[in-house]
Design an enzyme around this catalytic site. Structure first.
Site, mmCIF file in Angstrom:
data_model
loop_
_atom_site.group_PDB
_atom_site.id
_atom_site.type_symbol
_atom_site.label_atom_id
_atom_site.label_comp_id
_atom_site.label_asym_id
_atom_site.label_seq_id
_atom_site.Cartn_x
_atom_site.Cartn_y
_atom_site.Cartn_z
ATOM 1 N N HIS A 131 41.100 -3.092 -44.981
ATOM 2 C CA HIS A 131 41.339 -1.622 -45.552
ATOM 3 C C HIS A 131 40.312 -1.053 -46.264
ATOM 4 C CE1 HIS A 131 41.989 -4.456 -49.351
ATOM 5 N NE2 HIS A 131 41.441 -3.178 -49.939
ATOM 6 N N ASP A 161 43.408 -8.615 -42.693
ATOM 7 C CA ASP A 161 42.685 -7.827 -43.569
ATOM 8 C C ASP A 161 41.269 -8.122 -43.699
ATOM 9 O OD1 ASP A 161 42.553 -5.275 -45.083
ATOM 10 O OD2 ASP A 161 43.130 -6.470 -47.023
ATOM 11 N N GLY A 240 37.622 -1.518 -55.696
ATOM 12 C CA GLY A 240 36.427 -1.597 -55.503
ATOM 13 C C GLY A 240 35.612 -3.171 -55.314
ATOM 14 N N ASN A 241 36.562 -4.127 -55.911
ATOM 15 C CA ASN A 241 36.328 -5.459 -55.664
ATOM 16 C C ASN A 241 36.644 -6.018 -54.460
ATOM 17 O OD1 ASN A 241 36.909 -6.316 -59.247
ATOM 18 N ND2 ASN A 241 35.232 -7.376 -57.828
ATOM 19 N N SER A 242 37.598 -5.193 -53.305
ATOM 20 C CA SER A 242 38.174 -5.473 -52.354
ATOM 21 C C SER A 242 36.801 -5.935 -51.370
ATOM 22 C CB SER A 242 38.612 -4.299 -51.418
ATOM 23 O OG SER A 242 39.923 -4.171 -51.810
ATOM 24 N N GLY A 298 54.742 -19.693 -29.805
ATOM 25 C CA GLY A 298 56.046 -19.341 -29.068
ATOM 26 C C GLY A 298 57.274 -19.606 -30.175
ATOM 27 N N VAL A 299 57.166 -19.318 -31.505
ATOM 28 C CA VAL A 299 58.251 -19.374 -32.511
ATOM 29 C C VAL A 299 58.076 -18.257 -33.290
ATOM 30 C CG1 VAL A 299 58.640 -21.959 -31.986
ATOM 31 C CG2 VAL A 299 56.880 -21.052 -33.809
ATOM 32 N N ILE A 301 59.079 -17.857 -37.142
ATOM 33 C CA ILE A 301 59.420 -18.624 -38.258
ATOM 34 C C ILE A 301 59.764 -17.988 -39.540
ATOM 35 C CG2 ILE A 301 58.115 -20.480 -37.248
ATOM 36 C CD1 ILE A 301 55.600 -19.833 -38.943
#
Length: 503
Positions: A131, A161, A240-242, A298-299, A301
């Protein structure tokens, strides 16, 4: 005031580019032999010896950990070009004489935002959040020594992310990667980054929880198969820490700071980081292929509830429920809707996130052993993972109200209507028969499990073809009894949901 979950940087545009050359497997074998080997390493406090466990000893540990990583922590500055967008009429003004004041085109000025990242190879590969760079047109990286370098986006993964950048360079300082599996609640951690345009900042806290799923990824249009399994910390994290690192007391990166829970958008006590073991797997694929090769069983959940534990004969509400008809490898291995996966390759699975992260660490084609419970009977199966074909996720709406005075609807928290040919056409399922959910009480027992447009097929094992049959089945419930419903979506796929009826 309700808490809000926020990503920590304004979403920004994909700058294209596929990574070439070294892969993460090459550059991450041990980029830093030890915390003291990092280039341009500031001197660590070497004053008088302190008693183990004393405040001075803890201060020294914080200092050493911060210095071990800070040279490789960067600020990621992004720019978004000016653009023209359609001007929207505010909902409260639609249909009023003021509506004519809106419409047409509006010029949006260029925008500049910033986040953080950390260098993982001397050649300039940098891990950050998706992001931070989503939607931006230009990316610059500011190193700890104040150098500014142009960066390109090697690849992005909206589902976790995580993104990888590349700058031209050699001999750059790098972080040392740790093992997020070794973390436990109560462990000290430090969050490093560039919050609020303050310059490089270090904050301290503990691991508050592991395996958190906070629902923030489900709000992203780009995240078709979101995977949330966050480390929760009370180390102060702000916009800003992202993309910055969460490190342990040895200065090893054990997470990628990504989101906060806050009523204001600023630090309120809870931050969330992507575990480095997951981020490392994603970054490796982004460097090697430019995309993530995500394995699948293939599930479909979901987490186990107390009602599930009662219906499926579980000793505790732990595991991941197979919530729809199985496909591919899972079907070939004999798994069925209603099975509860409790272990993968011998490691316990306590939640949906546990299973998703464990599978994500594998490669398409890898064999895995799955332990599961089928109505009280524990079984195992071996299957070979396939590669996920990612498609945009379908959007389902839970909007609707339960009719007043309807005792049956009130007990189960949803209302139904008989399917007519016209309704079947609206559902996109010509020929459909039976009853369809027409509304869900947002505070009722079925909230979050059923939505409008879902066709009810069985109620506690009883076939349902009419509204009257459903009313009879609800009337037979004892106060607080567990309800198990088999339902069908308009695309023909099935699911099973369990909850406890109102008393």
């Amino acid at each position: 005031m309700h808490s809000k979950l926020r990503k920590l940087a304004v979403p920004g545009v994909l700058a294209a580019g596929l990574g070439a050359g070294l892969t993460l497997a090459d550059v991450m074998k041990d980029p830093i032999a030890d915390a003291g080997a990092q280039q341009a390493q500031p001197a660590v406090y070497t004053g008088a010896a302190t008693a183990p466990g004393s405040p001075a000893a803890l201060s020294t540990a914080f200092r050493a950990a911060s210095h071990a990583a800070m040279n490789a922590v960067v600020q990621v500055r992004t720019e978004t070009a000016a653009r023209t967008v359609a001007q929207q009429v505010p909902p409260e003004l639609r249909g009023t004489p003021f509506e004519g004041m809106f419409g047409g085109q509006m010029r949006v000025a260029p925008q500049a935002t910033s986040g953080s990242g950390f260098i993982i190879s001397p050649e300039g590969y940098i891990v950050t959040n998706n992001h931070v760079v989503d939607g931006v047109t230009r990316v610059k990286v500011v190193l700890n020594d104040k150098r500014e370098l142009d960066a390109r986006v090697v690849g992005r993964d909206p589902n976790t992310d995580i993104a990888v950048l590349k700058v031209n360079g050699s001999g750059l300082p790098t972080v040392r990667l740790g093992d997020s599996d070794q973390l436990d609640t109560g462990d000290w951690v430090l969050a490093l980054g560039y919050p609020l345009e303050l310059g490089q900042t270090t904050t301290a806290g503990i691991v508050s929880a592991k395996g958190r799923s906070i629902g923030i990824m489900q709000r992203s249009d780009a995240a078709s198969s979101p995977l949330e399994h966050y480390i929760q910390t009370d180390a102060a994290i702000n916009p800003g820490n992202s993309g910055g690192p969460l490190v342990d007391l040895q200065g090893r990166v054990i997470g990628v700071n990504s989101a906060i829970a806050s009523p204001t958008g600023y630090y309120s006590g809870y931050g969330f980081a992507v575990p480095i073991n997951l981020a490392r797997r994603v970054a490796d694929d982004l460097i090697r292929y430019g995309v993530v090769h995500r394995p699948m069983m293939g599930v479909e959940i979901r987490d186990v509830t107390n009602a599930d534990a009662e219906v499926f004969g579980l000793p505790s509400p732990d595991g991941a429920v197979v919530a729809s008809e199985t496909k591919g490898a899972a079907r070939e291995a004999g798994l069925q809707m209603g099975d509860v996966i409790v272990a993968l390759d011998g490691q316990p699975v306590r939640s949906r996130g546990d299973l998703m992260e464990a599978v994500m660490r594998k490669e398409p084609g890898d064999p895995i052993r799955v332990d599961y419970v089928r109505y009280g009977s524990r079984r195992s199966a071996t299957l070979r993972l396939t590669q996920m074909d990612v498609r945009p996720a379908a959007i389902q709406s839970d909007a609707g109200e339960v009719a007043d005075g309807d005792d049956a609807a009130d007990r189960v928290g949803f209302a139904v209507t008989q399917i007519t040919p016209q309704i079947a056409q609206q559902l996109g399922a010509p020929g459909a028969q039976g009853v369809v959910v027409s509304g869900v009480d947002p505070m009722g027992p079925a909230a979050g499990q059923l939505g409008r447009g879902v066709i009810i097929e069985r109620f506690n094992g009883r076939a349902i073809g009419t509204v009257a049959e459903l009313r009879q089945a609800v009337a037979a419930l004892k106060p607080g009894q567990v309800v198990s419903i088999t339902a069908r979506f308009n695309d023909g796929s099935h699911t099973i949901v369990n909850f406890r009826a109102r008393s």
